[in-house]
Design a protein around this motif. Structure first.
Motif, short mmCIF file in Angstrom:
data_model
loop_
_atom_site.label_atom_id
_atom_site.label_comp_id
_atom_site.label_asym_id
_atom_site.label_seq_id
_atom_site.Cartn_x
_atom_site.Cartn_y
_atom_site.Cartn_z
N SER A 53 39.13 -27.69 -64.26
CA SER A 53 37.67 -27.94 -64.35
C SER A 53 37.22 -27.12 -65.62
CB SER A 53 36.99 -27.80 -63.22
OG SER A 53 35.37 -28.35 -63.35
N ASN A 54 37.54 -25.72 -65.41
CA ASN A 54 37.12 -24.73 -66.40
C ASN A 54 37.42 -25.22 -67.77
OD1 ASN A 54 35.99 -22.35 -67.22
ND2 ASN A 54 37.62 -20.98 -66.27
N LEU A 55 38.78 -25.55 -68.17
CA LEU A 55 39.33 -25.98 -69.20
C LEU A 55 38.80 -27.34 -69.47
CD1 LEU A 55 42.90 -24.82 -68.83
CD2 LEU A 55 41.45 -23.87 -70.47
N LEU A 72 35.72 -28.29 -69.23
CA LEU A 72 34.52 -28.10 -69.95
C LEU A 72 34.52 -27.55 -71.29
CD1 LEU A 72 31.53 -27.74 -69.60
CD2 LEU A 72 31.58 -25.53 -68.76
N VAL A 73 35.49 -26.82 -71.60
CA VAL A 73 35.82 -26.45 -72.81
C VAL A 73 35.87 -27.56 -73.72
CG1 VAL A 73 37.32 -25.13 -74.64
CG2 VAL A 73 36.72 -24.18 -72.47
N VAL A 74 36.89 -28.35 -73.60
CA VAL A 74 37.05 -29.73 -74.02
C VAL A 74 35.97 -30.50 -74.49
CG1 VAL A 74 38.35 -31.61 -74.13
CG2 VAL A 74 39.68 -29.70 -73.67
N ALA A 75 35.26 -30.91 -73.23
CA ALA A 75 34.11 -31.78 -73.38
C ALA A 75 32.96 -31.22 -74.26
CB ALA A 75 33.42 -31.75 -71.87
N VAL A 76 32.65 -29.67 -73.93
CA VAL A 76 31.83 -29.17 -74.76
C VAL A 76 31.99 -29.12 -76.26
CG1 VAL A 76 30.43 -26.88 -75.37
CG2 VAL A 76 30.70 -27.67 -73.22
N GLU A 77 33.26 -28.74 -76.86
CA GLU A 77 33.79 -28.74 -77.89
C GLU A 77 33.76 -30.10 -78.76
OE1 GLU A 77 33.10 -25.72 -78.93
OE2 GLU A 77 34.34 -24.31 -78.29
N ASN A 78 33.99 -31.10 -78.00
CA ASN A 78 34.15 -32.11 -78.59
C ASN A 78 32.44 -32.89 -79.06
OD1 ASN A 78 36.63 -32.69 -78.41
ND2 ASN A 78 36.72 -33.92 -76.46
N GLN A 79 31.64 -32.43 -78.08
CA GLN A 79 30.25 -32.71 -78.38
C GLN A 79 29.99 -31.87 -79.65
OE1 GLN A 79 27.77 -31.88 -75.15
NE2 GLN A 79 28.02 -34.01 -74.24
N VAL A 80 30.36 -30.84 -79.66
CA VAL A 80 29.90 -29.95 -80.68
C VAL A 80 30.66 -30.21 -82.10
CG1 VAL A 80 30.17 -27.51 -81.68
CG2 VAL A 80 29.54 -27.94 -79.41
N GLU A 81 31.86 -30.84 -82.08
CA GLU A 81 32.38 -31.31 -83.15
C GLU A 81 31.72 -32.57 -83.75
OE1 GLU A 81 36.72 -33.66 -84.61
OE2 GLU A 81 36.45 -32.94 -82.55
N LYS A 89 43.27 -26.13 -77.79
CA LYS A 89 44.23 -25.05 -77.20
C LYS A 89 43.73 -25.31 -75.60
CE LYS A 89 44.45 -21.11 -78.66
NZ LYS A 89 44.20 -19.66 -79.18
N ALA A 90 42.63 -25.83 -75.30
CA ALA A 90 42.17 -25.84 -73.95
C ALA A 90 42.91 -27.05 -73.30
CB ALA A 90 40.83 -26.20 -73.72
N GLU A 91 43.09 -28.28 -74.03
CA GLU A 91 44.00 -29.41 -73.69
C GLU A 91 45.52 -28.96 -73.47
OE1 GLU A 91 43.17 -32.51 -73.15
OE2 GLU A 91 41.75 -33.31 -74.50
N GLY A 136 46.06 -27.31 -70.12
CA GLY A 136 45.79 -28.33 -68.79
C GLY A 136 44.62 -28.59 -68.40
N ALA A 137 43.72 -28.81 -69.49
CA ALA A 137 42.17 -29.09 -69.02
C ALA A 137 42.24 -30.55 -68.37
CB ALA A 137 41.63 -29.38 -70.51
N GLY A 138 41.53 -30.39 -67.44
CA GLY A 138 41.06 -31.85 -66.86
C GLY A 138 39.76 -32.48 -67.27
N LYS A 139 40.09 -33.90 -66.93
CA LYS A 139 38.78 -34.47 -67.34
C LYS A 139 37.59 -34.45 -66.52
CE LYS A 139 37.58 -38.91 -69.57
NZ LYS A 139 38.09 -40.26 -70.01
N LEU A 140 36.40 -34.11 -67.13
CA LEU A 140 35.30 -34.10 -66.00
C LEU A 140 34.64 -35.38 -65.65
CD1 LEU A 140 33.22 -31.26 -68.03
CD2 LEU A 140 34.72 -30.87 -66.24
N PRO A 141 34.05 -35.22 -64.42
CA PRO A 141 33.57 -36.40 -63.96
C PRO A 141 32.51 -37.09 -64.86
CG PRO A 141 33.50 -34.78 -62.17
CD PRO A 141 33.86 -33.99 -63.50
N MET A 142 32.36 -38.42 -64.79
CA MET A 142 31.35 -38.95 -65.64
C MET A 142 29.92 -38.69 -65.58
SD MET A 142 30.77 -41.25 -68.10
CE MET A 142 32.22 -42.30 -68.10
#
Length: 208
Positions: free
Chosen positions: A130-132, A134-143, A177-179, A182-188
């Motif tokens: 979940s921690n990782l 969040l990194v992926v979800a946020v950074e994708n939004q920022v990109e 890097k977060a992917e 082992g990043a998981g996918k956050l709930p919808m």
């Protein structure tokens, strides 16, 4: 120790909100780019856009700090702190550009910081994936956001564009890097809430 983390968190919040970032000391991406943006209304527009980017970087500082505080995984904490340091460069660059454009940071900076820290800490307490995630979800939004700014900045503002492009490349690297870690996918519902908050931050920082 808990007391050390408390002190580190307070220190980062104060430095972030008062413009005392350390960062990794990378050079200013626009250092060799002429400032050809002359029309006052275009400089005002660019200043507002860079204010939004600056607010996003304040939230990034808070996110990574909250995530590092909330995890018990020391190796992951080190990765998050390294990313936070690179985000400090972004914050410093945005502040420099705001001064060049005679603009200012968002007056709602403490709100952005508080929201970001809480979001990061709660994600960390849910575990590594979940921690990782969040990194992926946020950074994708920022990109996505930074790509839109590259399109929307005034045509002559190559100086701001150089900063935004470097920030975008760094955010992509953080997500990749977060992917890999082992990043998981956050709930919808969480991702939807993040999208709504992103719009609130963008609109709020644009004018306030």
């Amino acid at each position: 120790m808990f007391s050390d983390q408390v002190i580190a968190n307070i220190d980062n919040a104060l430095r972030t909100l008062t413009g005392q970032q350390i960062g990794s000391d990378r050079p200013y991406p626009a250092r060799d780019v002429p400032d050809a943006l002359l029309r006052p209304w275009e400089r005002q527009r660019a200043g507002r856009m860079m204010r939004v980017n600056h607010a996003g970087e304040i939230m990034a500082q808070a996110l990574y700090t909250g995530q590092a505080t909330g995890t018990n995984d020391l190796a992951l904490r080190e990765q998050l702190q390294q990313a936070r340091m690179e985000e400090e460069d972004h914050l410093r660059w945005c502040e420099t550009r705001l001064r060049e454009l005679n603009s200012r940071p968002s007056l709602l900076a403490p709100l952005w910081y508080s929201a970001g820290w809480s979001m990061g800490f709660l994600a960390a307490r849910r575990g590594r994936a979940s921690n990782l995630g969040l990194v992926v979800a946020v950074e994708n939004q920022v990109e996505e956001h930074l790509n839109s700014h590259l399109d929307e900045l005034p045509a002559d503002d190559e100086r701001s564009r150089a900063i935004v492009a470097q920030m975008r490349d760094d955010e992509v690297g953080h997500a990749e890097k977060a992917e890999a870690l082992g990043a998981g996918k956050l709930p919808m519902p969480v991702r939807m809430a993040m999208g709504i908050f992103s719009k609130v931050l963008t609109r709020g920082a644009l004018w306030i």
